[in-house]
Design an enzyme around this catalytic site. Structure first.
Site, short mmCIF file in Angstrom:
data_model
loop_
_atom_site.label_atom_id
_atom_site.label_comp_id
_atom_site.label_asym_id
_atom_site.label_seq_id
_atom_site.Cartn_x
_atom_site.Cartn_y
_atom_site.Cartn_z
N ARG A 1 34.71 -22.31 -20.65
CA ARG A 1 33.22 -22.33 -20.79
C ARG A 1 32.93 -23.60 -20.56
O ARG A 1 33.26 -24.69 -21.19
CB ARG A 1 32.64 -21.94 -22.18
CG ARG A 1 31.14 -22.14 -22.18
CD ARG A 1 30.39 -21.62 -21.30
NE ARG A 1 28.86 -21.93 -21.40
CZ ARG A 1 28.01 -22.72 -20.85
NH1 ARG A 1 28.46 -23.58 -20.10
NH2 ARG A 1 26.80 -22.51 -21.41
N HIS B 1 29.08 -28.69 -21.28
CA HIS B 1 27.76 -28.63 -21.33
C HIS B 1 26.78 -28.95 -22.57
O HIS B 1 27.57 -29.13 -23.44
CB HIS B 1 27.21 -26.88 -20.77
CG HIS B 1 27.63 -26.23 -22.11
ND1 HIS B 1 28.96 -25.77 -22.65
CD2 HIS B 1 27.03 -25.41 -22.83
CE1 HIS B 1 28.98 -25.01 -23.53
NE2 HIS B 1 27.54 -24.67 -23.60
N HIS C 1 22.76 -27.82 -24.72
CA HIS C 1 21.54 -27.17 -24.53
C HIS C 1 20.36 -27.72 -25.66
O HIS C 1 20.93 -28.48 -26.59
CB HIS C 1 21.63 -25.83 -24.63
CG HIS C 1 22.85 -25.33 -25.43
ND1 HIS C 1 23.04 -25.38 -26.62
CD2 HIS C 1 24.12 -25.04 -25.08
CE1 HIS C 1 24.04 -25.04 -27.15
NE2 HIS C 1 25.09 -24.54 -25.99
N GLU D 1 24.03 -24.43 -31.27
CA GLU D 1 24.94 -23.40 -31.49
C GLU D 1 25.90 -23.28 -32.44
O GLU D 1 26.51 -24.13 -32.95
CB GLU D 1 25.93 -23.82 -30.09
CG GLU D 1 27.06 -22.88 -30.07
CD GLU D 1 27.82 -22.98 -28.54
OE1 GLU D 1 27.09 -23.39 -27.64
OE2 GLU D 1 29.10 -23.02 -28.59
N HIS E 1 29.59 -30.08 -25.20
CA HIS E 1 30.71 -29.38 -25.75
C HIS E 1 31.33 -28.59 -24.60
O HIS E 1 30.80 -28.04 -23.63
CB HIS E 1 30.31 -28.65 -26.89
CG HIS E 1 29.37 -27.88 -26.81
ND1 HIS E 1 28.09 -28.02 -26.83
CD2 HIS E 1 29.16 -26.33 -26.63
CE1 HIS E 1 27.26 -27.17 -26.48
NE2 HIS E 1 27.87 -25.99 -26.47
N GLU F 1 21.64 -18.51 -21.58
CA GLU F 1 22.81 -18.94 -20.93
C GLU F 1 22.53 -19.62 -19.63
O GLU F 1 23.37 -20.35 -19.16
CB GLU F 1 24.04 -17.76 -20.99
CG GLU F 1 24.67 -17.74 -22.40
CD GLU F 1 25.70 -19.14 -22.64
OE1 GLU F 1 25.34 -19.99 -23.37
OE2 GLU F 1 26.55 -18.82 -22.05
MN MN Z 1 27.08 -24.08 -25.63
#
Ligand code: MN
Ligand code: MN
Length: 417
Positions: free
Chosen positions: A124, A127, A129, A133, A172, A195
């Site tokens: 993943r 990124h 946000h 999280e 992360h 997402e």
């Molecule tokens: Mn994340």
């Protein structure tokens, strides 16, 4: 409802022990009073609950309390269940992702969840946000990386049952490790999270003029022309090398972050263990970085009951890890609804609304209660009634002294004690 379902329902009720048996007996007594006990000739010929047209029998079988609600359910209560099975799955080489947000489950305004799979080596991508999280490892092993607000690196490996927490804006990544990568649950402190709306390294670079990137990196433009032209999101990469090596190279001259962004859940002893199960509460008092999400991990044995209670401080977002359950939410004004849950389902309870969760299967029920809060808080019916003058309680509920004396003295959390 089919005869088999009807039979299963009553068998299940019978299995559930004293409290349910008492409830069933009460129902039958009141039904008998008007000559409609389930065995009476009149009840047998009553077609009121029959469904002559076939329906989705698999869904009906999973949702017996919606198909045939208990008589205590009443009124319109907004749905508080959404299975991840119905969520759109984003497929990539290296894994997949699906989300349950306020768009899928309208009542879930404070928290949203993502279920993600990464193969061994699957990434993943780097990124961040705007939401915090919180993660729970459902399967396998993964390597997570981030840098803290001082730019110091954090790299560690996590396994089934472990958690991590990344505050808003902290960049992360997650990568699956051998032998078979990982599957995990992410919970965000915003029901509107998506997402599809995160800051991805590849996406950012793809939308910044290449000459600016070259100037920023202090390299010729040709050196940055190789970068992807669109986002990666999830992609397959080589399995990473030894953890120690990654930690050393990421730390560089700054040294590693003093903050632990991961938490080894099973190293914390249960906060409460009874005959009916156990609960571990993880909030910022034990997992310091988790400043905006608190989470009890609950295990209920077959027939076990997470007692009647409510939460004064926050809405509850639930994820059912394994087993089968039912939950009734009393929604005030004479309204109540019971819904059934199993592995992969999301449940939701609005702040202060009373509820219980009962294991209705024949295996352990394991689920997460999640709150947008730095601390966990609940109040239980038993602790309320046993710390109120008994005459006052009796005046409300007509309970005799023997019944009042039998109530758990305070918070049982999980029954039987
Ligand atoms: Mn994340
Ligand atoms: Mn609760």
């Amino acid at each position: 409802m089919s005869d088999e379902l009807e039979k299963e329902r009553w068998t299940r009720r019978g299995f559930l022990g004293a409290s349910s048996a008492a409830l069933a007996a009460g129902m039958m007594a009141s039904n008998n009073a008007v000559g409609q006990g389930q065995d009476s000739p009149k009840a047998k010929s009553d077609r009121s609950r029959s469904e002559p047209v076939p329906k989705n029998s698999a869904l009906d079988a999973e949702n017996v309390d919606s198909v045939n609600p208990p008589p205590t359910d009443a009124g319109g209560v907004q749905t508080f269940k959404y299975p991840f099975s119905l969520a759109h799955k984003r497929l990539h080489e290296g894994g997949w992702s699906r989300e349950v947000t306020v768009r899928e489950l309208a009542v879930s305004k404070t928290l949203a969840g993502v279920n993600m799979r990464l193969t061994a080596g699957g990434v993943r991508e780097l990124h961040w946000h705007t939401a915090a999280e919180w993660a729970y490892m459902l399967y396998g092993t993964a390597r997570i990386t981030c840098i803290d607000a001082d730019g110091k690196s954090f790299v560690t490996d996590v396994k089934e049952g472990d958690l991590w927490y990344f505050p808003p804006g902290i960049p992360h990544s997650i990568q699956g490790l051998p032998p078979d990568g990982t599957e995990f649950l992410l919970v965000f402190d915003d029901g509107n999270f998506s997402e599809y709306e995160t800051v991805l390294l590849s996406d950012w670079m793809a939308h910044t003029p290449r000459d600016v990137v070259a100037k920023n990196f202090v390299v010729p433009q040709a050196a940055v022309e190789v970068m992807p032209k669109k986002e990666l999101f999830i992609f397959q990469a080589e399995v990473p090398g030894p953890l120690g090596e990654d930690q050393k190279r990421a730390a560089g001259a700054l040294g590693p972050s003093p903050i632990d962004f991961a938490f080894r859940t099973m190293q914390q002893p249960p906060n409460k263990r009874t005959k009916g199960g156990e609960v571990r509460i993880i909030d910022s008092s034990t997992f310091k970085i988790a400043q905006n999400i608190a989470a009890p991990l609950v295990t209920l044995k077959p027939g076990g009951l997470r007692e009647l209670h409510w939460h004064p401080n926050a809405d509850e977002w639930q994820f059912y890890i394994s087993g089968k359950a039912r939950m009734t939410v009393f929604a005030t004004g004479g309204r109540a609804r019971t819904m059934d849950f199993e592995t992969g389902d999301v449940g939701y309870v609005l702040k202060t609304l009373p509820h219980y969760i009962e294991n209705t299967g024949n295996t352990d029920l394991k689920f997460l209660e999640m709150f947008k809060s730095s601390y966990y808080q609940d109040l239980a019916l038993s602790e309320w009634l046993t710390h109120t003058p008994p005459e006052l309680v009796t005046a409300h509920l007509n309970l005799d002294q023997a019944t009042l004396d039998a109530l758990p003295r305070g918070k049982a959390v999980i029954l039987p004690e």
